[in-house]
Design a protein around this motif. Structure first.
Motif, short mmCIF file in Angstrom:
data_model
loop_
_atom_site.label_atom_id
_atom_site.label_comp_id
_atom_site.label_asym_id
_atom_site.label_seq_id
_atom_site.Cartn_x
_atom_site.Cartn_y
_atom_site.Cartn_z
N ALA A 427 -24.98 -33.58 -11.25
CA ALA A 427 -24.55 -32.42 -10.47
C ALA A 427 -25.31 -31.17 -10.87
O ALA A 427 -25.73 -30.37 -10.02
CB ALA A 427 -23.05 -32.21 -10.64
N LEU A 428 -25.51 -30.99 -12.18
CA LEU A 428 -26.24 -29.81 -12.64
C LEU A 428 -27.71 -29.88 -12.24
O LEU A 428 -28.29 -28.89 -11.78
CB LEU A 428 -26.12 -29.67 -14.16
N ALA A 429 -28.31 -31.06 -12.40
CA ALA A 429 -29.73 -31.22 -12.07
C ALA A 429 -29.99 -30.95 -10.60
O ALA A 429 -31.08 -30.50 -10.22
CB ALA A 429 -30.20 -32.62 -12.45
N ALA A 430 -28.98 -31.22 -9.75
CA ALA A 430 -29.15 -31.01 -8.31
C ALA A 430 -29.12 -29.54 -7.92
O ALA A 430 -29.54 -29.18 -6.81
CB ALA A 430 -28.04 -31.76 -7.56
N ARG A 431 -28.65 -28.69 -8.84
CA ARG A 431 -28.57 -27.25 -8.52
C ARG A 431 -29.90 -26.59 -8.87
O ARG A 431 -30.01 -25.81 -9.82
CB ARG A 431 -27.41 -26.61 -9.30
N LYS A 432 -30.91 -26.89 -8.08
CA LYS A 432 -32.27 -26.48 -8.41
C LYS A 432 -32.83 -25.41 -7.48
O LYS A 432 -34.01 -25.08 -7.54
CB LYS A 432 -33.19 -27.70 -8.43
N ALA A 436 -30.16 -20.92 -9.20
CA ALA A 436 -29.08 -21.86 -9.51
C ALA A 436 -29.25 -22.41 -10.93
O ALA A 436 -30.33 -22.33 -11.51
CB ALA A 436 -29.07 -22.99 -8.49
N PRO A 437 -28.15 -23.01 -11.49
CA PRO A 437 -28.15 -23.33 -12.92
C PRO A 437 -28.60 -24.73 -13.31
O PRO A 437 -28.02 -25.34 -14.21
CB PRO A 437 -26.68 -23.12 -13.29
N SER A 438 -29.62 -25.28 -12.66
CA SER A 438 -30.12 -26.57 -13.15
C SER A 438 -30.75 -26.36 -14.52
O SER A 438 -31.26 -25.27 -14.81
CB SER A 438 -31.16 -27.14 -12.19
N PRO A 439 -30.75 -27.38 -15.37
CA PRO A 439 -31.37 -27.23 -16.69
C PRO A 439 -32.83 -26.78 -16.59
O PRO A 439 -33.29 -25.96 -17.39
CB PRO A 439 -31.26 -28.63 -17.29
N GLN A 440 -33.55 -27.28 -15.60
CA GLN A 440 -34.95 -26.90 -15.42
C GLN A 440 -35.06 -25.41 -15.09
O GLN A 440 -35.90 -24.69 -15.66
CB GLN A 440 -35.57 -27.74 -14.31
N ASN A 441 -34.21 -24.94 -14.18
CA ASN A 441 -34.23 -23.52 -13.82
C ASN A 441 -33.87 -22.63 -15.00
O ASN A 441 -34.50 -21.59 -15.24
CB ASN A 441 -33.23 -23.24 -12.69
#
Length: 454
Positions: A427-432, A436-441
């Motif tokens: 769910a977090l990874a999809a928030r890109k 938004a708060p994806s780990p990558q972002n």
């Protein structure tokens, strides 16, 4: 004090009531700097000699050293910082000192001093805000993959990285810096040479004096120049809003370190105990900061109220501009410094944050998004998930434990892949999307801020 016009000495009560040296003494370095620049302007205009200017400058710098070392006696009878310094200078060097006030008034003198003081103070506040930003960015990096519920109405909404939450305050503080830097442009205009309200028939090279003092420009209307305190009001607004931001961060910190949340632990160095209850560890820094924000707002209101009914040009009411300005600058500097130190010593309790984000309801919106991605209009998807939430609560069954067949009773659009979106990491990874708060972002934002603040 003024002998020419008056036949009676000033009442002692009036002297005590009207003096400002008890607080405007702190302008001494800027007053002396302004006077030295003014004396150079007088030389350029042929009003005093280079030798007289040298006497003035040497005398003023000696007085400044004595003030800095605590060896100068301030006299209430001389009202303010300006007259105390000028009187002492004249006492020491004689006629050259008496010439210093040529072509200026205390009206343009104090306006210049306050601008010089405020300009330096704004630069110092900006540096302190950047220090707090760095502390927040470092805390974000230390928090690693800690996930917390994001809240609306203080109710759990959606999962976010703890770092994303902290970085929100870095963004707020960046706007505070931008406001202060923008206000600084309007501080950076020199009123000296405007006289009491109508300039002087003794013409000085104002651009030359402004350059000596590092001002970007000179004022263009003498009446406005001596009565303008917009620059101070703008700074008070920027400080008050920064204080509001610190107050909001304080509230989060207070909640996070409570037993009910337990998301963070503050160091012993930044908490206090109870006089009665030995188990207590109180977040006093955050509570004090939350309280001081009201003081900052009050100082802004005091300044606005002070100015709202004044006619042109200088009025003695304006003596009251300094205490709220000084107090707000002192307060915000102290709050920023101690807050940066507290954040640097803050630890995240990832076990507690993980427990809070195990709430399956945090992924309700992800289920609605799933339906939208399978062709269901959002409003219909919202209604479906609302009914599913009601079922989950009434049956005391988590989303992940509801069988596919049951899901399909709520909507035929559900398929076996729905369970993938019930995974927190997924769910977090999809928030890109941007912001938004994806780990990558979040990692990219941490890197961006580290570079910007380096």
């Amino acid at each position: 004090m003024w002998k020419g016009r008056f036949s009676q000495p000033t009442s002692q009560l009036v002297q005590s009531y009207g003096e400002s040296v008890s607080f405007d003494w702190r302008l001494f370095a800027h007053d002396i700097r302004g006077s030295i620049a003014h004396s150079k302007g007088l030389v350029k205009a042929g009003i005093i000699t280079a030798d007289e200017q040298a006497q003035i400058e040497k005398g003023l710098l000696t007085i400044q050293h004595e003030i800095e070392t605590g060896n100068f006696e301030w006299k209430e009878s001389l009202e303010d910082v300006h007259m105390n310094i000028e009187a002492e200078l004249t006492k020491r060097i004689g006629p050259a000192g008496a010439k210093l006030h040529t072509a200026r008034s205390r009206n343009d003198q104090v306006a210049t001093d306050v601008r010089l003081y405020t300009r330096d103070a704004v630069d110092a506040v900006v540096m302190l805000i950047q220090s707090l930003q760095r502390a927040l960015v470092e805390a974000s990096e230390r928090s690693g993959g800690a996930v917390v519920p994001g809240y609306t109405h203080l109710q759990r909404g959606q999962p976010v990285l703890f770092a994303h939450h902290l970085l929100a305050y870095v963004e707020m503080l960046s706007r505070d810096i931008a406001r202060l830097q923008d206000a600084r442009k309007r501080i950076d205009v020199m009123p000296l040479g405007s006289g009491a309200l109508a300039g002087s028939t003794i013409i000085l090279d104002r651009e030359y004096v402004a350059k000596e003092l590092g001002f970007a420009a000179v004022t263009q209307n003498s009446m406005d120049a001596v009565s303008d305190r917009d620059f101070a009001t703008e700074v008070l607004f920027a400080i008050a809003l920064c204080g509001v931001h610190l107050s909001r961060l304080s509230e989060d910190v207070i909640l996070w370190c409570s037993a009910e949340f337990g998301f963070i632990t503050l160091s012993d160095a930044h908490t206090t105990g109870s006089s009665l209850m030995p188990q207590k560890k109180n977040p006093d820094v955050a509570e004090l900061t939350r309280g001081k924000s009201g003081r900052l707002v009050g100082n802004l209101m005091a300044m606005l109220t002070l100015l709202k009914g004044l006619p042109m040009t200088y009025n003695r009411d304006m003596q009251e501009d300094k205490e709220p300005l000084f107090d707000s600058l002192d307060t915000i500097k102290a709050a920023l410094a101690v807050f940066a130190e507290m954040i640097a010593g803050m630890e995240v309790n990832e076990t507690r944050t993980r427990a809070a984000t195990s709430d399956p309801m945090l992924l309700a919106t992800d289920l609605a998004d799933y339906l939208v991605n399978h062709g269901v209009p959002f409003r219909s998807a919202h209604e479906v998930i609302g009914k599913l939430v009601a079922h989950s609560i009434s049956e005391k069954v988590a989303f992940a434990d509801i069988p596919l067949a049951k899901y399909q009773e709520f909507s035929p659009a559900f398929e076996a892949d729905l369970f993938a979106c019930l995974n927190l990491e997924t769910a977090l990874a999809a928030r890109k999307g941007i912001g938004a708060p994806s780990p990558q972002n979040v990692a990219a934002q941490i890197a961006r801020w580290k570079e910007a603040l380096s």
